[in-house]
Design a protein around this motif. Sequence first.
Motif, PDB file in Angstrom:
ATOM      1  N   UNK A   1      -9.136   6.030  -9.634  1.00  0.00           N
ATOM      2  CA  UNK A   1      -9.223   7.906  -9.655  1.00  0.00           C
ATOM      3  C   UNK A   1      -9.675   8.011  -8.045  1.00  0.00           C
ATOM      4  N   UNK A   2     -10.710   7.014  -7.626  1.00  0.00           N
ATOM      5  CA  UNK A   2      -9.722   8.043  -6.259  1.00  0.00           C
ATOM      6  C   UNK A   2      -9.370   7.714  -5.524  1.00  0.00           C
ATOM      7  N   UNK A   3      -8.550   6.450  -5.875  1.00  0.00           N
ATOM      8  CA  UNK A   3      -7.662   6.056  -4.881  1.00  0.00           C
ATOM      9  C   UNK A   3      -6.232   6.841  -4.871  1.00  0.00           C
ATOM     10  N   UNK A   4      -5.723   7.158  -6.139  1.00  0.00           N
ATOM     11  CA  UNK A   4      -5.199   8.635  -7.048  1.00  0.00           C
ATOM     12  C   UNK A   4      -5.559   9.975  -6.058  1.00  0.00           C
ATOM     13  N   UNK A   5      -6.442  10.585  -6.016  1.00  0.00           N
ATOM     14  CA  UNK A   5      -6.758  11.785  -5.215  1.00  0.00           C
ATOM     15  C   UNK A   5      -6.283  11.889  -3.969  1.00  0.00           C
ATOM     16  N   UNK A   6      -6.468  10.907  -3.442  1.00  0.00           N
ATOM     17  CA  UNK A   6      -6.850  10.562  -1.963  1.00  0.00           C
ATOM     18  C   UNK A   6      -4.916  10.235  -1.619  1.00  0.00           C
ATOM     19  N   UNK A   7      -4.386   9.240  -2.401  1.00  0.00           N
ATOM     20  CA  UNK A   7      -3.474   9.548  -2.655  1.00  0.00           C
ATOM     21  C   UNK A   7      -2.416  10.606  -2.274  1.00  0.00           C
ATOM     22  N   UNK A   8      -3.056  11.440  -2.814  1.00  0.00           N
ATOM     23  CA  UNK A   8      -2.489  12.777  -3.336  1.00  0.00           C
ATOM     24  C   UNK A   8      -1.960  13.402  -2.195  1.00  0.00           C
ATOM     25  N   UNK A   9      -3.049  13.244  -1.738  1.00  0.00           N
ATOM     26  CA  UNK A   9      -2.799  13.701  -0.296  1.00  0.00           C
ATOM     27  C   UNK A   9      -2.651  12.993   1.365  1.00  0.00           C
ATOM     28  N   UNK A  10      -1.913  11.652   0.569  1.00  0.00           N
ATOM     29  CA  UNK A  10      -1.505  11.426   2.009  1.00  0.00           C
ATOM     30  C   UNK A  10      -2.083   9.933   2.342  1.00  0.00           C
ATOM     31  N   UNK A  11      -3.428   9.956   2.049  1.00  0.00           N
ATOM     32  CA  UNK A  11      -4.467   8.793   2.584  1.00  0.00           C
ATOM     33  C   UNK A  11      -3.957   7.864   1.168  1.00  0.00           C
ATOM     34  N   UNK A  12      -4.228   6.715   1.735  1.00  0.00           N
ATOM     35  CA  UNK A  12      -3.856   5.796   1.032  1.00  0.00           C
ATOM     36  C   UNK A  12      -5.597   4.180   1.597  1.00  0.00           C
ATOM     37  N   UNK A  13      -6.408   5.255   1.854  1.00  0.00           N
ATOM     38  CA  UNK A  13      -7.594   4.367   2.488  1.00  0.00           C
ATOM     39  C   UNK A  13      -8.503   3.453   1.476  1.00  0.00           C
ATOM     40  N   UNK A  14      -7.726   4.525   0.496  1.00  0.00           N
ATOM     41  CA  UNK A  14      -8.871   4.213  -0.632  1.00  0.00           C
ATOM     42  C   UNK A  14      -7.685   3.191  -1.919  1.00  0.00           C
ATOM     43  N   UNK A  15      -6.913   2.574  -1.639  1.00  0.00           N
ATOM     44  CA  UNK A  15      -6.742   1.980  -2.183  1.00  0.00           C
ATOM     45  C   UNK A  15      -6.959   0.525  -1.775  1.00  0.00           C
ATOM     46  N   UNK A  16      -7.591  -0.535  -3.221  1.00  0.00           N
ATOM     47  CA  UNK A  16      -7.722  -1.528  -2.663  1.00  0.00           C
ATOM     48  C   UNK A  16      -6.804  -2.661  -2.589  1.00  0.00           C
ATOM     49  N   UNK A  17      -6.749  -3.462  -1.692  1.00  0.00           N
ATOM     50  CA  UNK A  17      -5.701  -4.156  -0.739  1.00  0.00           C
ATOM     51  C   UNK A  17      -6.203  -5.183  -0.632  1.00  0.00           C
ATOM     52  N   UNK A  18      -6.385  -5.895  -1.919  1.00  0.00           N
ATOM     53  CA  UNK A  18      -7.396  -7.318  -1.863  1.00  0.00           C
ATOM     54  C   UNK A  18      -6.486  -8.301  -0.448  1.00  0.00           C
ATOM     55  N   UNK A  19      -7.358  -8.880   0.224  1.00  0.00           N
ATOM     56  CA  UNK A  19      -6.360 -10.087   0.901  1.00  0.00           C
ATOM     57  C   UNK A  19      -7.886 -11.167   1.248  1.00  0.00           C
ATOM     58  N   UNK A  20      -7.300 -12.138   2.339  1.00  0.00           N
ATOM     59  CA  UNK A  20      -8.156 -13.472   2.161  1.00  0.00           C
ATOM     60  C   UNK A  20      -7.924 -13.165   3.608  1.00  0.00           C
ATOM     61  N   UNK A  21      -8.777 -13.805   4.321  1.00  0.00           N
ATOM     62  CA  UNK A  21      -8.991 -14.893   5.813  1.00  0.00           C
ATOM     63  C   UNK A  21      -8.072 -14.612   6.594  1.00  0.00           C
ATOM     64  N   UNK A  22      -7.342 -15.553   5.591  1.00  0.00           N
ATOM     65  CA  UNK A  22      -5.961 -15.494   6.325  1.00  0.00           C
ATOM     66  C   UNK A  22      -4.546 -14.676   6.774  1.00  0.00           C
ATOM     67  N   UNK A  23      -5.382 -13.793   6.164  1.00  0.00           N
ATOM     68  CA  UNK A  23      -4.642 -12.047   6.587  1.00  0.00           C
ATOM     69  C   UNK A  23      -3.378 -12.392   7.612  1.00  0.00           C
ATOM     70  N   UNK A  24      -4.105 -12.327   8.939  1.00  0.00           N
ATOM     71  CA  UNK A  24      -2.904 -11.993  10.054  1.00  0.00           C
ATOM     72  C   UNK A  24      -2.435 -12.970   9.837  1.00  0.00           C
ATOM     73  N   UNK A  25      -2.308 -14.264   9.755  1.00  0.00           N
ATOM     74  CA  UNK A  25      -1.231 -15.456   9.130  1.00  0.00           C
ATOM     75  C   UNK A  25       0.264 -15.291   8.563  1.00  0.00           C
ATOM     76  N   UNK A  26      -0.124 -14.014   7.456  1.00  0.00           N
ATOM     77  CA  UNK A  26       0.237 -13.323   6.650  1.00  0.00           C
ATOM     78  C   UNK A  26       1.812 -13.345   6.941  1.00  0.00           C
ATOM     79  N   UNK A  27       3.582 -13.739   6.486  1.00  0.00           N
ATOM     80  CA  UNK A  27       4.755 -13.738   7.055  1.00  0.00           C
ATOM     81  C   UNK A  27       5.278 -12.753   5.709  1.00  0.00           C
ATOM     82  N   UNK A  28       6.418 -11.485   5.971  1.00  0.00           N
ATOM     83  CA  UNK A  28       7.433 -10.880   5.790  1.00  0.00           C
ATOM     84  C   UNK A  28       8.182 -11.183   5.240  1.00  0.00           C
TER      85      UNK A  28
END
Length: 350
Positions: A304-331
């Motif tokens: 709910x908090x993410x949805x409220x923040x997102x409406x104001x262009x703030x994405x910092x409340x999203x659950x962005x799961x990632x492991x310790x190896x994240x910097x090694x991710x490729x696109x």
Amino acid sequence: MWEKLALTLPLIQAPMAGVATPALAAAVSNAGGLGSLGLGASTVEQARQMVAALKAQTRGPFNLNVFIHAAPQRDLAQELAWLKQASPVFEKFGATPPSALQEIYTSCLDNPDMVRLLVEERPAVVSFHFGVPSADLCTALKAEGILLLATATCVQEARLLEKAGIDAIIAQGFEAGGHRGMFDPQSPDDQLSTLVLTRLLVRACQVPIIAAGGIMDGYGVAAARASGAMAAQLGTAFIGCPESAADAAYRAALTGPGAYHTRMTPVISGRPARTLPNMFMEHFGERPAHQVPAYPVAYDAAKALHAAAKNHGEFGFAAQWAGQGAPLARTLPAAELVAVLMQEAGGVAL
Ligand SMILES: Cc1cc2nc3c(=O)[nH]c(=O)nc-3n(C[C@H](O)[C@H](O)[C@H](O)COP(=O)(O)O)c2cc1C
């Protein structure tokens, strides 16, 4: 076991609820790995549609994953206090917090329609997270020839899974992105690394072990195999693929400086989960699971908090799961990523 699946690579794309799409799973299965869908947070109808879309894109084997967490022990006073604590943030975004929190999805153990769907769809593999499936559930799925996998984070959990007849156990190390599969989120946690846990389970169990957590490239896949794991399960490595459902903010965070600072926290959903740094964590700080409403009730507040923040262009409340190896991710597109992983692994065969 893998011969039965006609897999050619010792590679599983992790089921990632909300992130793994039919297109992602199909691309991995078509490339010789095992593609997976995370259905744990889906309604039966959503799950049915995702499986139909996956079947339309691959004739290869795939894995359907469900959550089998214990039903939440609700504490209304704690839930209201939690909402009260969140209310200044809701107000900041011109929103009112919900008056009560909901159990936003149920365990597959309490969802006979989801079990029926799994039986009807007959995937090659079903995998479980957060516990031991009931004997009835195992029997029903095995009767359809479905192979069963489940996550363990320690030797005790693995022994219970083996006793229940699970065909292969996923050794999920503390490095792993997303929810920690521990059965009881309030029990003491030795926080074993993927390598140590894999070695312990290879020694303790008769069934094959699959290593998961922090494996981002073929060197990691080869290391998992050298440690006695039959295969490696990679989640974070696939988030950056164009086929994943990650939005632009998630992708930016994955490649940003925060990727070096993932944290395991229960404050977002009520269960420990590894995430990229998040404003929700900043607001609630570090605290043990028993000080957070039960999973997945707490997750209702975070969403709910993410949805409220997102409406104001703030994405910092999203659950962005990632492991310790994240910097090694490729696109890379998933099929290309699978090819690169296998090339790096030196062509490890099953
Ligand atoms: C975004 C994301 C979502 C996840 N969702 C699920 C899920 O729905 N079911 C599950 O069994 N595991 C889930 N996991 C955990 C993975 O199965 C696996 O343990 C983990 O990704 C391995 O660590 P890695 O991310 O470092 O590769 C998720 C992981 C991530 C990163």
